[in-house]
Design an enzyme around this catalytic site. Sequence first.
Site, PDB file in Angstrom:
ATOM      1  N   HIS A  66       0.894  -1.088   0.240  1.00  0.00           N
ATOM      2  CA  HIS A  66      -0.098   0.056  -0.189  1.00  0.00           C
ATOM      3  C   HIS A  66       1.178   0.941   0.082  1.00  0.00           C
ATOM      4  O   HIS A  66       1.774   1.691   1.069  1.00  0.00           O
ATOM      5  CB  HIS A  66      -0.889   0.512   1.190  1.00  0.00           C
ATOM      6  N   HIS A 117       1.857   5.864  -2.019  1.00  0.00           N
ATOM      7  CA  HIS A 117       1.796   6.824  -2.950  1.00  0.00           C
ATOM      8  C   HIS A 117       1.958   7.110  -3.569  1.00  0.00           C
ATOM      9  O   HIS A 117       2.903   7.619  -2.661  1.00  0.00           O
ATOM     10  CB  HIS A 117       0.500   7.434  -1.991  1.00  0.00           C
ATOM     11  N   LEU A 118       2.231   6.905  -4.851  1.00  0.00           N
ATOM     12  CA  LEU A 118       3.606   7.360  -5.156  1.00  0.00           C
ATOM     13  C   LEU A 118       3.542   8.375  -6.138  1.00  0.00           C
ATOM     14  O   LEU A 118       4.095   9.602  -6.501  1.00  0.00           O
ATOM     15  CB  LEU A 118       3.837   6.712  -6.212  1.00  0.00           C
ATOM     16  N   ARG A 119       2.136   9.147  -5.600  1.00  0.00           N
ATOM     17  CA  ARG A 119       1.560  10.975  -6.547  1.00  0.00           C
ATOM     18  C   ARG A 119       1.783  10.415  -7.991  1.00  0.00           C
ATOM     19  O   ARG A 119       1.545   9.549  -9.072  1.00  0.00           O
ATOM     20  CB  ARG A 119       1.842  11.520  -6.225  1.00  0.00           C
ATOM     21  N   ASN A 177      -5.499   7.171  -5.726  1.00  0.00           N
ATOM     22  CA  ASN A 177      -6.056   8.362  -5.900  1.00  0.00           C
ATOM     23  C   ASN A 177      -5.374   9.908  -5.996  1.00  0.00           C
ATOM     24  O   ASN A 177      -5.194  10.610  -5.480  1.00  0.00           O
ATOM     25  CB  ASN A 177      -6.780   8.700  -3.885  1.00  0.00           C
ATOM     26  N   LYS A 209      -9.750  -0.003  -5.033  1.00  0.00           N
ATOM     27  CA  LYS A 209      -9.766   0.416  -3.982  1.00  0.00           C
ATOM     28  C   LYS A 209     -10.731   0.734  -3.965  1.00  0.00           C
ATOM     29  O   LYS A 209     -11.588   2.181  -5.049  1.00  0.00           O
ATOM     30  CB  LYS A 209      -8.081   1.183  -4.296  1.00  0.00           C
ATOM     31  N   HIS A 242     -10.715   0.835   1.885  1.00  0.00           N
ATOM     32  CA  HIS A 242     -10.512   1.965   3.526  1.00  0.00           C
ATOM     33  C   HIS A 242     -11.597   1.429   4.231  1.00  0.00           C
ATOM     34  O   HIS A 242     -12.433   2.584   3.931  1.00  0.00           O
ATOM     35  CB  HIS A 242     -10.293   4.051   2.613  1.00  0.00           C
ATOM     36  N   HIS A 287      -4.690  -0.402   5.940  1.00  0.00           N
ATOM     37  CA  HIS A 287      -3.846   0.104   7.280  1.00  0.00           C
ATOM     38  C   HIS A 287      -4.529   0.013   8.566  1.00  0.00           C
ATOM     39  O   HIS A 287      -5.657   0.997   8.433  1.00  0.00           O
ATOM     40  CB  HIS A 287      -3.945   1.760   6.689  1.00  0.00           C
ATOM     41  N   LEU A 317      -5.131   9.367   8.180  1.00  0.00           N
ATOM     42  CA  LEU A 317      -6.425   8.873   8.367  1.00  0.00           C
ATOM     43  C   LEU A 317      -5.791   6.985   7.718  1.00  0.00           C
ATOM     44  O   LEU A 317      -5.907   6.843   6.623  1.00  0.00           O
ATOM     45  CB  LEU A 317      -7.180   9.680   7.034  1.00  0.00           C
ATOM     46  N   ASP A 338       1.029   2.902   3.496  1.00  0.00           N
ATOM     47  CA  ASP A 338       0.153   3.596   3.217  1.00  0.00           C
ATOM     48  C   ASP A 338       0.944   5.272   2.987  1.00  0.00           C
ATOM     49  O   ASP A 338       0.789   6.205   3.729  1.00  0.00           O
ATOM     50  CB  ASP A 338      -0.903   3.650   3.696  1.00  0.00           C
ATOM     51  N   HIS A 349       3.134  14.601   1.358  1.00  0.00           N
ATOM     52  CA  HIS A 349       2.351  15.813   0.660  1.00  0.00           C
ATOM     53  C   HIS A 349       3.586  16.693   1.640  1.00  0.00           C
ATOM     54  O   HIS A 349       4.354  16.823   2.258  1.00  0.00           O
ATOM     55  CB  HIS A 349       1.112  16.130   2.408  1.00  0.00           C
ATOM     56  N   ALA A 403      -3.913  15.336   5.017  1.00  0.00           N
ATOM     57  CA  ALA A 403      -3.882  13.078   5.787  1.00  0.00           C
ATOM     58  C   ALA A 403      -2.550  13.342   4.773  1.00  0.00           C
ATOM     59  O   ALA A 403      -2.425  12.995   4.183  1.00  0.00           O
ATOM     60  CB  ALA A 403      -4.555  12.529   5.893  1.00  0.00           C
TER      61      ALA A 403
HETATM   62  O1  DOR Z   1      -3.727   9.326   5.482  1.00  0.00           O
HETATM   63  C1  DOR Z   1      -4.009   9.869   4.905  1.00  0.00           C
HETATM   64  N1  DOR Z   1      -3.515   9.952   3.614  1.00  0.00           N
HETATM   65  N2  DOR Z   1      -4.670   8.529   4.364  1.00  0.00           N
HETATM   66  C2  DOR Z   1      -5.152   7.918   3.625  1.00  0.00           C
HETATM   67  O2  DOR Z   1      -6.343   7.520   3.312  1.00  0.00           O
HETATM   68  C3  DOR Z   1      -4.942   8.679   1.932  1.00  0.00           C
HETATM   69  C4  DOR Z   1      -3.624   9.357   1.883  1.00  0.00           C
HETATM   70  C5  DOR Z   1      -3.187  10.581   1.218  1.00  0.00           C
HETATM   71  O3  DOR Z   1      -3.886   9.597  -0.365  1.00  0.00           O
HETATM   72  O4  DOR Z   1      -2.665  11.269   1.431  1.00  0.00           O
HETATM   73 ZN    ZN Z   2      -3.357   4.969   1.628  1.00  0.00          ZN
END
Ligand code: DOR
Ligand code: ZN
Length: 344
Positions: A14, A16-18, A42, A100, A137, A175, A220, A248, A252, A264
């Site tokens: 899990h 997030h690579l953006r 996402n 997802k 989620h 998570h 989150l 996870d 940011h 988050a």
């Molecule tokens: O903390 C989080 N950040 N929880 C999530 O479910 C999404 C993630 C994000 O994409 O920033």
């Molecule tokens: Zn996530």
Amino acid sequence: MTRILTLRRPDDWHIHLRDGAALLSLVPAAARQFARAIVMPNLRPPVTTVEAALAYRREILAAVPPGSTFDPLMTLYLTDNTTPEEVARASRSPFVHAIKYYPAGATTNSESGVTAIERASPALEAMERHGLPLLMHGEVTDPGVDIFDRERVFLDTVLEPLRARFPGLRIVLEHITTAEAAAYVTEASGEIAATLTAQHLLLNRNAIFDGGIRPHAYCLPVLKRETHRVALVEAATSGNPRFFLGTDSAPHSRANKESGCGHAGVYSAHAAIELYAEAFEAAGALERLEGFASLHGPRFYGLAPNEARVTLERVDWTVPASYPMADATVVPLRAGQTLHWRLV
Ligand code: DOR
Ligand code: ZN
């Protein structure tokens, strides 16, 4: 005391690579740690089709440093309108491994998520039929439910009825943050698993308010009280193959996080396996780390474990205060602090 730890190369189930320029810093960091990673969909706009997932995969591969063999495992973003045909296409693709579920409004870029899970029934029925895992989620979004209770309430009001309707659906509760979720996954019948982040194994909710408001500890589902952290460590170190590594890691920019309404997400990919090693060492369970990090995930996803090995050495090092990310910076978990394990 153990000073050197050799493991099969781990995977992250899990991350997030953006996208865009951020990939050029985030992908090399992930590739240094992991052979493979389940990549969250996402983005803006979200990755809702196999075609979009393949395009995103090409973008990620273009950011893999030469000589590295990082394999991004793609996911689709479930919406109210995901069709059984798209699910069938995903199940036939060797590059798409799961779909997802974000409850609409639950977290970053979840606006296009599912508004009521019944609306996704045609897609869920097809996923059950094709054996394509649903990554959840697991929080309700009802503003009347206290933010610290949203996962627990989800188990009874969404997950349990869903599993009664689709008993063959393969599910990963992503998570997890509560003792209740760990117990649910331990005791449930059928094909269910859960990922655990490093921050939920290492921190409790006091970290968000440690001497002031700490936006970089806000993710989150939100960190919970100490009793929950202890239960999560127990699950992760139990040797139960239903529990495996999912960072996870969710970067940011510093400006975004340190603002009136920051997003988050905790960035942990810079030192993921080192952070998990600390949690497992503190629990006296270092010998269970390889199962959690390198064996249980591939088993659930029907993939072979990695043959390559990585070595960790027990040596103190200081995490940088920040890392570059596109034209900004990101503050990592444990910024400026000492870690006791280092990936060689
Ligand atoms: O903390 C989080 N950040 N929880 C999530 O479910 C999404 C993630 C994000 O994409 O920033
Ligand atoms: Zn996530």
